[in-house]
Design a protein around this motif. Structure first.
Motif, PDB file in Angstrom:
ATOM      1  N   MET A   1       0.992  -1.310  -0.244  1.00 19.70           N
ATOM      2  CA  MET A   1      -0.030  -0.067  -0.134  1.00 19.70           C
ATOM      3  C   MET A   1       0.895   1.285  -0.039  1.00 19.70           C
ATOM      4  N   THR A   2       0.497   2.193  -0.983  1.00 19.02           N
ATOM      5  CA  THR A   2       1.377   3.369  -0.891  1.00 19.02           C
ATOM      6  C   THR A   2       0.814   4.433   0.048  1.00 19.02           C
ATOM      7  N   TYR A   3       1.548   5.303   0.157  1.00 28.08           N
ATOM      8  CA  TYR A   3       0.947   6.410   1.217  1.00 28.08           C
ATOM      9  C   TYR A   3      -0.134   7.164   0.540  1.00 28.08           C
ATOM     10  N   ILE A   4      -0.205   7.365  -0.829  1.00 31.24           N
ATOM     11  CA  ILE A   4      -1.389   7.921  -1.395  1.00 31.24           C
ATOM     12  C   ILE A   4      -2.700   7.061  -1.288  1.00 31.24           C
ATOM     13  N   ASP A   5      -2.166   5.764  -1.546  1.00 28.87           N
ATOM     14  CA  ASP A   5      -3.465   4.871  -1.381  1.00 28.87           C
ATOM     15  C   ASP A   5      -4.124   4.714  -0.048  1.00 28.87           C
ATOM     16  N   PHE A   6      -3.077   4.794   1.098  1.00 24.57           N
ATOM     17  CA  PHE A   6      -3.525   4.992   2.532  1.00 24.57           C
ATOM     18  C   PHE A   6      -4.305   6.041   3.034  1.00 24.57           C
ATOM     19  N   LYS A   7      -3.726   7.022   2.398  1.00 20.40           N
ATOM     20  CA  LYS A   7      -4.483   8.593   2.662  1.00 20.40           C
ATOM     21  C   LYS A   7      -5.753   8.700   2.036  1.00 20.40           C
ATOM     22  N   THR A   8      -5.832   8.451   0.928  1.00 13.02           N
ATOM     23  CA  THR A   8      -7.128   8.382   0.098  1.00 13.02           C
ATOM     24  C   THR A   8      -8.257   7.406   0.896  1.00 13.02           C
ATOM     25  N   LYS A   9      -7.786   6.155   1.341  1.00 18.51           N
ATOM     26  CA  LYS A   9      -8.594   5.088   1.970  1.00 18.51           C
ATOM     27  C   LYS A   9      -9.139   5.753   3.482  1.00 18.51           C
ATOM     28  N   LEU A  10      -7.906   6.291   4.127  1.00 16.54           N
ATOM     29  CA  LEU A  10      -8.323   6.725   5.509  1.00 16.54           C
ATOM     30  C   LEU A  10      -9.404   7.972   5.402  1.00 16.54           C
ATOM     31  N   LEU A  11      -9.303   8.876   4.618  1.00 14.27           N
ATOM     32  CA  LEU A  11      -9.941  10.068   4.542  1.00 14.27           C
ATOM     33  C   LEU A  11     -11.389   9.855   4.071  1.00 14.27           C
ATOM     34  N   GLY A  12     -11.345   8.584   3.152  1.00 10.34           N
ATOM     35  CA  GLY A  12     -12.707   8.490   2.666  1.00 10.34           C
ATOM     36  C   GLY A  12     -13.492   7.852   3.619  1.00 10.34           C
ATOM     37  N   ILE A  13     -13.091   7.569   5.000  1.00  9.71           N
ATOM     38  CA  ILE A  13     -14.010   6.945   5.817  1.00  9.71           C
ATOM     39  C   ILE A  13     -14.923   8.009   6.353  1.00  9.71           C
TER      40      ILE A  13
ATOM     41  N   LEU B   1      -4.165  11.918  11.732  1.00 12.34           N
ATOM     42  CA  LEU B   1      -3.430  10.819  11.435  1.00 12.34           C
ATOM     43  C   LEU B   1      -2.674  10.366  10.211  1.00 12.34           C
ATOM     44  N   ALA B   2      -3.315  11.170   8.941  1.00 11.83           N
ATOM     45  CA  ALA B   2      -2.708  11.064   7.823  1.00 11.83           C
ATOM     46  C   ALA B   2      -1.270  11.752   7.840  1.00 11.83           C
TER      47      ALA B   2
ATOM     48  N   GLN C   1      -3.455   0.033  10.832  1.00 13.95           N
ATOM     49  CA  GLN C   1      -2.479  -1.178  10.852  1.00 13.95           C
ATOM     50  C   GLN C   1      -2.200  -1.684   9.436  1.00 13.95           C
ATOM     51  N   GLU C   2      -3.229  -1.675   8.377  1.00 13.48           N
ATOM     52  CA  GLU C   2      -2.715  -2.325   7.017  1.00 13.48           C
ATOM     53  C   GLU C   2      -1.463  -1.404   6.545  1.00 13.48           C
ATOM     54  N   TYR C   3      -1.465  -0.374   6.793  1.00 11.45           N
ATOM     55  CA  TYR C   3      -0.390   0.709   6.165  1.00 11.45           C
ATOM     56  C   TYR C   3       1.038   0.624   6.947  1.00 11.45           C
ATOM     57  N   CYS C   4       0.768   0.653   8.432  1.00 13.16           N
ATOM     58  CA  CYS C   4       2.043   0.904   9.386  1.00 13.16           C
ATOM     59  C   CYS C   4       2.427  -0.782   9.511  1.00 13.16           C
ATOM     60  N   ASN C   5       2.743  -1.285   8.511  1.00 13.46           N
ATOM     61  CA  ASN C   5       3.404  -2.547   8.261  1.00 13.46           C
ATOM     62  C   ASN C   5       4.873  -2.494   7.858  1.00 13.46           C
ATOM     63  N   PRO C   6       5.778  -2.798   8.470  1.00  9.25           N
ATOM     64  CA  PRO C   6       7.352  -2.522   8.210  1.00  9.25           C
ATOM     65  C   PRO C   6       7.241  -3.135   6.841  1.00  9.25           C
ATOM     66  N   ASN C   7       6.716  -4.300   6.500  1.00 11.01           N
ATOM     67  CA  ASN C   7       7.086  -4.750   5.057  1.00 11.01           C
ATOM     68  C   ASN C   7       6.824  -3.819   3.733  1.00 11.01           C
ATOM     69  N   ASN C   8       5.887  -2.868   4.208  1.00 14.78           N
ATOM     70  CA  ASN C   8       5.604  -1.778   3.186  1.00 14.78           C
ATOM     71  C   ASN C   8       6.645  -0.822   2.942  1.00 14.78           C
ATOM     72  N   PHE C   9       7.564  -0.786   3.649  1.00 14.00           N
ATOM     73  CA  PHE C   9       8.639   0.349   3.541  1.00 14.00           C
ATOM     74  C   PHE C   9       9.994  -0.338   3.469  1.00 14.00           C
ATOM     75  N   THR C  10      10.995   0.487   3.070  1.00 12.19           N
ATOM     76  CA  THR C  10      12.387   0.159   2.977  1.00 12.19           C
ATOM     77  C   THR C  10      13.247   1.000   3.920  1.00 12.19           C
ATOM     78  N   GLY C  11      14.275   0.423   4.021  1.00 11.71           N
ATOM     79  CA  GLY C  11      15.218   1.328   4.951  1.00 11.71           C
ATOM     80  C   GLY C  11      15.244   0.688   6.431  1.00 11.71           C
ATOM     81  N   ASN C  12      15.456   1.703   7.316  1.00 12.12           N
ATOM     82  CA  ASN C  12      15.946   1.585   8.618  1.00 12.12           C
ATOM     83  C   ASN C  12      14.518   1.852   9.396  1.00 12.12           C
TER      84      ASN C  12
END
Length: 411
Positions: A1-13, A23-24, A235-246
């Motif tokens: 899930m990209t940040y744009i997808d997350f933000k769209t989904k969250l604010l769409g609630i 939160l976004a 919870q879906e967005y804040c998954n370490p597997n969605n990100f690279t780096g440290n």
């Protein structure tokens, strides 16, 4: 899930809710988890006292360093630490608290106690180490604050010393948490996690005050069952597997939630808060030592303050308890602290200074210099609040406020 997808989904609630926009914005920040300094660990007051009690009272205790493997052979100068662990574990076993291993003691328990100010830690040369910086620790010693917890004469002294200790690690928000609970009746783990843990930090150019946090939580509760969708999307967005780096660039919902649980567990030690494990929320206890305690709703005290001082609400100001609840020495004093005469209306930046400055958070004596207010900690550290800029109150009430403050402090 990209940040744009997350933000769209969250604010769409519910696109109109500011709490979702917050939160976004928050999850993009490197400090998205807010104020968290204690490592996650389940303990209780008895547990802490046992760990402190068996430390030498008048000298440093030399301990092991690094990882302790199955084949580790303790050196002669580490025997005293082994004996200390044995004494602690023997007593813990009688209280059903379980054993502490060498590494858990050094890497979690001592770390948390140091950040609470209950122990000091030193390097191999006996030099005191900063709890917020990495160091090669070799010694531990109980502090005066640790001894005060051990020697507390009653439940109110315990509340005071634990209150000061937890304010030290949670950014001075313990009184603010009680105020929010008094207004809302309870705080859920997700309300603490998403909103309260960012209290006092900046958002859109403004410091987040209790009133702003209260608004966020009220909006969040208005979603009713749909609030679960918010949690799911976060919870879906804040998954370490969605990100690279440290760890800094990644987002980890599980660790964030664990840190919130640590706040709840810590508050539960103070005898004034009660954690409901089944419903995952925290409330103020209705009784202390068998005596009923009922706090006024924060909004009622606020209304009294505004009426008595003849001032209007300012979004960049916040009501501040001059004497926090954990300084009470009895039920009567606890009730007396919960009064508009123990409040001042100060700008959010000054409130933040009180929260973060280790000396000024104990500035509980009130004085005045002309119309300006002065708060000091009784040992020389003080802060000046300029009338109309840092503090709003009715100057003709100075004598009344001074007398009330003196009565609370027994001066």
């Amino acid at each position: 899930m990209t940040y744009i997808d997350f933000k769209t989904k969250l604010l769409g609630i519910q696109p109109a809710l500011e709490c979702l926009k917050f939160l976004a914005w928050r999850v993009k920040k490197d400090d998205y988890r807010g104020t968290h300094k204690l490592q996650h660990y389940r303990w209780n007051k008895e547990y802490i006292k046992i760990v402190l009690k068996h430390l030498p009272k008048d000298k440093k205790l030399y301990h092991t360093q690094g990882d302790i493997t199955d084949g580790y052979i303790y050196k002669s100068d580490e025997v005293e630490f082994c004996e200390y662990l044995a004494k602690v574990n023997k007593e813990l076993n009688t209280t059903e608290n379980g054993n502490i291993t060498d590494m858990v003691m050094r890497k979690i328990i001592f770390v948390n106690l140091q950040r609470m100010g209950l122990v000091d830690r030193f390097n191999k040369n006996g030099i005191l180490c900063d709890p917020d910086k990495k160091a090669q620790y070799r010694y531990v010693q109980i502090t005066q604050k640790g001894l005060e917890i051990l020697n507390a004469k009653n439940i109110f002294e315990e509340i005071k010393y634990f209150g000061l200790a937890f304010d030290r690690v949670f950014g001075g928000i313990i009184q603010d948490i009680l105020d929010l609970i008094n207004e809302l009746e309870y705080l859920s783990e997700y309300e603490m996690m998403f909103f309260v843990s960012y209290l006092g930090k900046e958002y859109n150019g403004y410091i987040l005050t209790k009133d702003r946090i209260l608004d966020f939580i009220t909006e969040f509760r208005s979603l009713r069952a749909r609030s679960k969708t918010v949690i799911s999307v976060m919870q879906e967005y804040c998954n370490p597997n969605n990100f690279t780096g440290n760890k800094t660039t990644k987002r980890d919902f599980h660790n964030w939630k664990n840190e919130t649980q640590t706040i709840f567990d810590s508050l539960n030690l103070m005898s004034l808060f009660e954690y409901d494990e089944r419903n995952k929320n925290i409330t103020a206890k209705g009784k202390i030592n068998g005596t009923s305690v009922k706090f006024k709703r924060s909004s009622l005290i606020k209304a009294e303050y505004f009426k008595e001082h003849e001032i209007d609400k300012d979004i960049q100001f916040e009501l501040h308890h001059i004497v926090p609840f954990y300084f009470a020495r009895s039920i009567d004093e606890l009730k007396a602290i919960d009064d508009w005469q123990n409040l001042i209306y100060i700008d959010a930046n000054s409130h933040k200074i009180f929260s973060l400055d280790k000396k000024l958070k104990q500035a509980i004596r009130l004085n005045f210099k002309a119309d300006d207010a002065i708060l000091d900690n009784l040992i020389g550290d003080e802060i000046l609040l300029k009338y109309g800029i840092n503090i709003k109150y009715r100057a003709t009430l100075q004598e009344r406020l001074l007398n009330y403050n003196k009565s609370l402090l027994g001066l």
